[in-house]
Design a protein around this motif. Structure first.
Motif, PDB file in Angstrom:
ATOM      1  N   LEU A 108       0.847  -1.204   0.000  1.00 36.19           N
ATOM      2  CA  LEU A 108       0.000   0.000   0.000  1.00 36.19           C
ATOM      3  C   LEU A 108       0.879   1.251   0.000  1.00 36.19           C
ATOM      4  O   LEU A 108       0.662   2.192  -0.768  1.00 36.19           O
ATOM      5  CB  LEU A 108      -0.913  -0.010   1.243  1.00 36.19           C
ATOM      6  N   LYS A 109       1.896   1.230   0.857  1.00 36.45           N
ATOM      7  CA  LYS A 109       2.806   2.387   0.950  1.00 36.45           C
ATOM      8  C   LYS A 109       3.464   2.638  -0.406  1.00 36.45           C
ATOM      9  O   LYS A 109       3.508   3.768  -0.901  1.00 36.45           O
ATOM     10  CB  LYS A 109       3.864   2.090   2.027  1.00 36.45           C
ATOM     11  N   VAL A 138       1.080   4.113  -2.999  1.00 39.39           N
ATOM     12  CA  VAL A 138       0.824   5.544  -2.788  1.00 39.39           C
ATOM     13  C   VAL A 138       2.037   6.366  -3.241  1.00 39.39           C
ATOM     14  O   VAL A 138       1.891   7.395  -3.905  1.00 39.39           O
ATOM     15  CB  VAL A 138       0.491   5.816  -1.290  1.00 39.39           C
ATOM     16  N   GLU A 139       3.239   5.876  -2.916  1.00 42.43           N
ATOM     17  CA  GLU A 139       4.459   6.664  -3.192  1.00 42.43           C
ATOM     18  C   GLU A 139       4.973   6.531  -4.632  1.00 42.43           C
ATOM     19  O   GLU A 139       5.704   7.395  -5.113  1.00 42.43           O
ATOM     20  CB  GLU A 139       5.563   6.248  -2.223  1.00 42.43           C
ATOM     21  N   ARG A 198      -8.612  -0.403  -0.633  1.00 50.10           N
ATOM     22  CA  ARG A 198      -7.759   0.515   0.146  1.00 50.10           C
ATOM     23  C   ARG A 198      -6.871   1.338  -0.790  1.00 50.10           C
ATOM     24  O   ARG A 198      -6.709   2.547  -0.614  1.00 50.10           O
ATOM     25  CB  ARG A 198      -6.917  -0.367   1.076  1.00 50.10           C
ATOM     26  N   MET A 199      -6.301   0.668  -1.799  1.00 53.54           N
ATOM     27  CA  MET A 199      -5.379   1.371  -2.703  1.00 53.54           C
ATOM     28  C   MET A 199      -6.110   2.464  -3.484  1.00 53.54           C
ATOM     29  O   MET A 199      -5.591   3.568  -3.643  1.00 53.54           O
ATOM     30  CB  MET A 199      -4.708   0.384  -3.655  1.00 53.54           C
ATOM     31  N   ARG A 200      -7.315   2.148  -3.962  1.00 54.85           N
ATOM     32  CA  ARG A 200      -8.074   3.146  -4.748  1.00 54.85           C
ATOM     33  C   ARG A 200      -8.497   4.311  -3.873  1.00 54.85           C
ATOM     34  O   ARG A 200      -8.596   5.447  -4.343  1.00 54.85           O
ATOM     35  CB  ARG A 200      -9.283   2.481  -5.411  1.00 54.85           C
ATOM     36  N   LYS A 201      -8.713   4.032  -2.603  1.00 47.38           N
ATOM     37  CA  LYS A 201      -9.105   5.093  -1.669  1.00 47.38           C
ATOM     38  C   LYS A 201      -7.916   6.027  -1.398  1.00 47.38           C
ATOM     39  O   LYS A 201      -8.050   7.237  -1.374  1.00 47.38           O
ATOM     40  CB  LYS A 201      -9.526   4.426  -0.355  1.00 47.38           C
ATOM     41  N   GLU A 202      -6.746   5.418  -1.212  1.00 49.87           N
ATOM     42  CA  GLU A 202      -5.569   6.215  -0.834  1.00 49.87           C
ATOM     43  C   GLU A 202      -4.851   6.816  -2.038  1.00 49.87           C
ATOM     44  O   GLU A 202      -4.095   7.766  -1.889  1.00 49.87           O
ATOM     45  CB  GLU A 202      -4.589   5.336  -0.040  1.00 49.87           C
ATOM     46  N   ALA A 203      -5.056   6.239  -3.217  1.00 49.86           N
ATOM     47  CA  ALA A 203      -4.403   6.782  -4.424  1.00 49.86           C
ATOM     48  C   ALA A 203      -5.434   6.799  -5.551  1.00 49.86           C
ATOM     49  O   ALA A 203      -5.329   6.037  -6.528  1.00 49.86           O
ATOM     50  CB  ALA A 203      -3.189   5.928  -4.790  1.00 49.86           C
ATOM     51  N   LYS A 224      -4.733   6.756  -9.421  1.00 51.34           N
ATOM     52  CA  LYS A 224      -3.990   5.660 -10.071  1.00 51.34           C
ATOM     53  C   LYS A 224      -4.921   4.516 -10.469  1.00 51.34           C
ATOM     54  O   LYS A 224      -6.027   4.410  -9.966  1.00 51.34           O
ATOM     55  CB  LYS A 224      -2.901   5.148  -9.120  1.00 51.34           C
TER      56      LYS A 224
END
Ligand code: 13P
Ligand code: SF4
Length: 302
Positions: free
Chosen positions: A216-217, A220-221, A238-243, A246
């Motif tokens: 996940l980190k 995002v980065e 989670r990934m779509r929420k945080e990034a 992308k």
């Protein structure tokens, strides 16, 4: 009332926290106070001043939370949500191996049940496995249960004799070179992130290998706009929420049916009844805590 509203209302009644693993379905992740990887969640629970913890994940995760927090009440909404890889260790076979090989250190992945942990020298997670094995004084190591994570460790630890248990996670073991190649052909600029429970040939294709929290980190980065993710498909929530800017592609949509045995209905029932409670024999729990604490000491550099 929506599920989210019901959860909020039920949590207000008591001293309760709701935690969810990254592979839980979206609505459960959204309702949770904390979402994370298996060991990160168990550690998070130790920092919280709360009596009741409703743990949405598989059995070994809820057990680890209790082992590290014996004074808290850990509630697992569906005790049948078990990790089949953790169940691949036959305790009689492990004890027999230890009798035959008294000079071998037993390193167990956190994806093990409490009986296996109690027989282990030290535990590890997918993010610290290499560091833990390197830190051991023993030359001979038995790593269990995941042969794929074990193979990954062997790439970095050349000076030890490492025996691998023949366990594996079906969800990750099924992620194929072909399914990643197809996505890579379609999106040549995409970065490939995989969990170390994937087979060695898939790990060879990765730009990054790590735990769900590590992936996940990185997602995002990363500067990449498109990412191919070799792990369970609900990690995408989670990934779509945080990034959100992308694009994430999951080769073959890997699915852990055990994780999905936790449903919104069962979460509400657990919040209402504070049941089913995870129970572990006190002596077994003491023995299982030692390898977990040893792992944390290694993490802190003690
Ligand atoms: P993480 O510890 O990386 O969250 O992985 C848990 C798991 O079950 C992977 O299949
Ligand atoms: Fe176990 Fe694999 Fe499911 Fe993780 S994805 S909980 S290792 S079966």
């Amino acid at each position: 009332m929506s599920f989210q509203e019901e959860v909020k209302a039920l949590k207000k009644r008591g001293d309760i926290v709701l935690v969810a693993h990254n592979y839980q379905i979206g609505p459960i992740q959204d309702a949770a106070d904390y979402v994370g990887d298996s060991f990160g969640l168990a550690k998070k629970v130790t920092e919280l001043d709360v009596e009741n913890v409703v743990f949405c994940g598989v059995d070994f995760m809820a057990e680890s939370a209790l082992i590290l927090n014996p004074e808290k009440t850990v509630i697992h909404p569906e005790p049948k949500a078990r990790c089949p890889m953790a169940a691949m260790v036959d305790i009689g076979e492990l004890r027999a191996f230890k009798r035959r090989n008294p000079d071998t250190a037993v390193v167990s992945y956190v994806n093990t049940n409490v009986e296996t942990k109690a027989e282990s020298h030290v535990c590890c997670t997918s993010s610290n496995a290499v560091k833990v094995v390197k830190s051991l004084e023993e030359h001979k190591v038995l790593f269990l249960p995941d042969r794929n994570l074990g193979d990954y460790i062997k790439r970095f630890v050349k000076d030890k004799e490492i025996t691998l248990w023949e366990g594996y996670c079906g969800t990750h073991d099924n992620i194929s070179v072909k399914s990643i190649t197809e996505l890579k052909d379609r999106y040549p600029d995409a970065e490939v992130l995989v969990h170390p429970e994937c087979i060695p040939d898939v790990v060879d294709m990765a730009d990054f290998v790590g735990s769900t929290a590590g992936m996940l980190k990185r997602a995002v980065e990363s500067h990449a706009k498109r990412l191919i993710i070799g792990t369970e498909v609900d990690m995408g929530h989670r990934m779509r929420k945080e990034a959100p800017q992308k694009e994430f592609y999951f080769p073959g949509d890997p699915f852990c049916q055990n994780m999905k045995k936790i449903t919104t209905h069962k979460v509400l029932r657990s919040l209402k009844e504070l049941q089913p409670v995870v129970k572990i024999d006190r002596d077994l729990m003491e023995r299982a805590r030692k390898p977990l604490e040893r792992m944390m000491d290694i993490g802190r550099g003690i």
